[in-house]
Design a protein around this motif. Structure first.
Motif, PDB file in Angstrom:
ATOM      1  N   PHE A 165       8.557  -8.247  17.812  1.00  0.00           N
ATOM      2  CA  PHE A 165       9.432  -7.711  16.775  1.00  0.00           C
ATOM      3  C   PHE A 165       9.096  -6.231  16.539  1.00  0.00           C
ATOM      4  CE2 PHE A 165       9.841 -12.229  15.165  1.00  0.00           C
ATOM      5  CZ  PHE A 165      11.081 -12.386  15.772  1.00  0.00           C
ATOM      6  N   GLY A 166      10.094  -5.442  16.515  1.00  0.00           N
ATOM      7  CA  GLY A 166       9.889  -4.014  16.310  1.00  0.00           C
ATOM      8  C   GLY A 166       9.794  -3.249  17.616  1.00  0.00           C
ATOM      9  N   SER A 167       9.598  -3.981  18.743  1.00  0.00           N
ATOM     10  CA  SER A 167       9.514  -3.280  20.022  1.00  0.00           C
ATOM     11  C   SER A 167      10.905  -2.840  20.483  1.00  0.00           C
ATOM     12  CB  SER A 167       8.883  -4.192  21.075  1.00  0.00           C
ATOM     13  OG  SER A 167       9.769  -5.261  21.339  1.00  0.00           O
ATOM     14  N   ASP A 168      10.920  -1.869  21.389  1.00  0.00           N
ATOM     15  CA  ASP A 168      12.210  -1.377  21.926  1.00  0.00           C
ATOM     16  C   ASP A 168      12.952  -2.513  22.633  1.00  0.00           C
ATOM     17  OD1 ASP A 168      11.680   1.069  20.969  1.00  0.00           O
ATOM     18  OD2 ASP A 168      10.926   1.901  22.881  1.00  0.00           O
ATOM     19  N   LYS A 169      12.162  -3.351  23.308  1.00  0.00           N
ATOM     20  CA  LYS A 169      12.755  -4.477  24.051  1.00  0.00           C
ATOM     21  C   LYS A 169      13.526  -5.393  23.099  1.00  0.00           C
ATOM     22  CE  LYS A 169      11.295  -7.649  27.653  1.00  0.00           C
ATOM     23  NZ  LYS A 169      10.117  -8.222  28.303  1.00  0.00           N
ATOM     24  N   PHE A 170      12.886  -5.696  21.975  1.00  0.00           N
ATOM     25  CA  PHE A 170      13.541  -6.567  20.995  1.00  0.00           C
ATOM     26  C   PHE A 170      14.815  -5.919  20.465  1.00  0.00           C
ATOM     27  CE2 PHE A 170      14.175  -7.260  16.410  1.00  0.00           C
ATOM     28  CZ  PHE A 170      14.636  -8.568  16.465  1.00  0.00           C
ATOM     29  N   PHE A 202       9.330 -13.208  26.627  1.00  0.00           N
ATOM     30  CA  PHE A 202       8.496 -14.297  26.111  1.00  0.00           C
ATOM     31  C   PHE A 202       7.179 -13.663  25.702  1.00  0.00           C
ATOM     32  CE2 PHE A 202       6.007 -18.398  27.111  1.00  0.00           C
ATOM     33  CZ  PHE A 202       6.101 -18.781  25.771  1.00  0.00           C
ATOM     34  N   GLU A 203       7.104 -13.319  24.406  1.00  0.00           N
ATOM     35  CA  GLU A 203       5.978 -12.488  23.950  1.00  0.00           C
ATOM     36  C   GLU A 203       5.445 -12.965  22.615  1.00  0.00           C
ATOM     37  OE1 GLU A 203       6.981  -8.355  24.103  1.00  0.00           O
ATOM     38  OE2 GLU A 203       7.974  -8.566  26.039  1.00  0.00           O
ATOM     39  N   ASN A 204       4.293 -12.397  22.254  1.00  0.00           N
ATOM     40  CA  ASN A 204       3.738 -12.697  20.928  1.00  0.00           C
ATOM     41  C   ASN A 204       4.682 -12.183  19.855  1.00  0.00           C
ATOM     42  OD1 ASN A 204       1.396 -14.010  21.686  1.00  0.00           O
ATOM     43  ND2 ASN A 204       0.335 -12.066  22.029  1.00  0.00           N
TER      44      ASN A 204
END
Lengths: 238, 268
Positions: free
Chosen positions: A227-232, A220-222
């Motif tokens: 978007f573009g993060s490893d998590k995503f 639950f993030e900005n």
């Protein structure tokens, strides 16, 4: 108070099977949250819990600092995935629009001249004025979504909960609906939570992303940081 | 006997009034059943009313009162049965329907006397209706009109989407229960005139015909009532003139009306 939605440790079971597991989050005033995740993750259940249409098996949900009651419900603009009309239900588009006044006026008050002109104004704005006398089942899926949004606008809702508003809608119409959702969110100073199935369906007004999978909130993030993060990448590829 | 001679008999005029008043109330109840999509509940309720009436006669209790209680019980019990048995609502309705019809036939079989009265509730006996029954039906119509007048907005949103009704502050469960009670009263009040086996047809056929011809709920109420009254009156006149079973003739006329409405349907 800045927190419009406050969810504390909610669990929801269906037939003794957990659908949502120990979920907690807050949504602030004017936030627009896109709810994404695989099918069967529990997104629709979560939105129905927030609308007060389902009750959590455990935990607490507060909207505007209060537990959901009939008065709070009147401030919720809920747009289901599909308008669940029978094939030939004898209900006109204008009947659906006037339903928007029920929360404010109650069941017995007659519509005022102001109400009538407001319906005309909103219908013209959303380009559905010419459909007013048509039965609801005779218009397209995209037009029905416009009617739903118009109803919520007339309701003057403070929080907008939308369950895949672009599902089963022609691509040419999707842009139109997305623009209306953006305008509604930004111009009405409301808080929105929208379930989307594809990333390109996320309205530009959304500032946060909630990723739900297997009944839990995985992220639950900005929007910008997510978007573009490893998590995503990890979650979305999964 | 000449056709117009029938109007000299008070029993025939009473039957005519009953056909008109009963037609109006059944026409309205039919619209609710159709738009709430609870046709199966309607069938189960109609047969429960029959069971209630037969058991009422067996026990020496007012059969109309008992038929009303059985109707309401059926409407209320269907959901818990579905939940407990994990079956679709339609299955639990068919269970209730079978059980109630069996109860009616069982108690009818247990009785050695009162057969005529029971046959009246089975097949209908509109020619024997009393003034009291006509007055009750008239009062019922006034109640139904008032209910529609005050709850039209709430009913429309309930027909459309019960979740949206709930979020709009409409007490949708309570209103649906009130509708069920009003349908139960309508069935009970008309049971003796049309009979337990055909009462559901008097409720469902006119609204189904009206459904074909309009896009507006208010028009549906009017058309459904007009069709029910027309079918009942024409059926009564035909059956009296050529000596046919009244209730069956009424339903056949209503079937013809339904066929004509379907041919001219605006929903094709």
């Amino acid at each position: 108070m800045n927190e419009v939605v406050s969810v504390r440790n909610i669990n929801f079971y269906f037939d003794k099977k957990p659908v949502l597991k120990n979920i907690s989050f807050n949504i602030s005033h004017k936030d627009c949250v896109a709810l994404i995740g695989p099918n069967g993750a529990g997104k629709t259940t979560l939105i129905k819990l927030l609308a007060g249409l389902l009750k959590p098996s455990k935990g607490k949900i507060e909207l505007f600092g209060k537990e959901i009651n009939s008065e709070i419900k009147k401030q919720i603009g809920y747009i289901p995935q599909n308008i669940s009309v029978d094939n030939f239900m004898p209900i006109l588009v204008q009947d659906v629009l006037y339903m928007g006044f029920l929360a404010k006026n109650g069941m017995f008050k007659k519509y005022s001249k102001q109400d009538v002109s407001l319906v005309e104004e909103v219908a013209k704005k959303l380009d559905i004025f010419k459909l007013m006398q048509k039965p609801i089942y005779k218009i397209s899926g995209g037009e029905r979504q416009k009617v739903s949004i118009a109803r919520v606008l007339l309701q003057n809702a403070k929080i907008l909960l939308m369950d895949e508003p672009l599902a089963n809608i022609d691509i040419s119409y999707q842009k139109d609906i997305l623009k209306i959702i953006n305008d509604t969110h930004l111009n009405k100073n409301i808080t929105s939570l929208i379930i989307v199935h594809n990333l390109h369906q996320i309205p530009s007004c959304c500032n946060k992303i909630m990723f739900v999978s297997e009944g839990e909130i995985s992220a639950f993030e900005n929007k910008e940081t997510f978007f573009g993060s490893d998590k995503f990448n990890k979650l979305w590829n999964f | 006997m000449e056709f117009l001679d029938f109007f000299n008999y008070s029993f025939f005029n009473r039957a005519l009034l009953m056909a008109i008043f009963g037609g109006i109330s059944c026409g309205i109840a039919g619209v609710w059943i159709l738009l709430l999509n609870i046709s199966f509940i309607g069938v189960a309720m109609a047969h429960s009313a029959l069971a209630g009436a037969v058991i009422g006669i067996f026990l020496g209790v007012n059969p109309v009162l008992l038929s009303f209680i059985f109707c309401v019980l059926t409407a209320v019990l269907i959901e818990p049965i579905s939940k407990a048995s994990k079956l679709h609502g339609n299955v639990s309705m068919s269970i209730m329907f079978s059980f109630m019809l069996a109860l009616a036939l069982l108690f009818a079989g247990l009785m050695k006397s009162y057969k005529v009265e029971i046959l009246g509730f089975l097949w209908g006996s509109i020619l024997t209706v009393t003034k009291q029954e006509i007055i009750l039906n008239f009062i019922m119509i006034i109640i139904l009109f008032c209910f529609i007048k005050f709850f039209h907005k709430a009913l429309t949103v309930i027909f459309f989407d019960r979740e949206i009704a709930n979020l709009s502050g409409v007490p949708e469960k309570l209103i649906v229960y009130i509708v069920m009670v009003l349908i139960s009263v309508t069935i009970s009040f008309n049971l003796s005139s049309i009979g337990g086996l055909l009462i559901y047809s008097l409720i469902s056929l006119p609204s189904a015909a009206a459904y074909q011809l309009t896009y507006k709920i208010k028009n549906m109420y009017v058309l459904s009532s007009v069709f029910a009254v027309t079918g009942s009156v024409i059926g009564l006149l035909i059956s009296s003139f050529i000596e046919l079973p009244v209730a069956a003739t009424i339903i056949i006329v209503l079937c013809v009306i339904f066929c004509i409405a379907t041919v001219f349907s605006i929903k094709k």
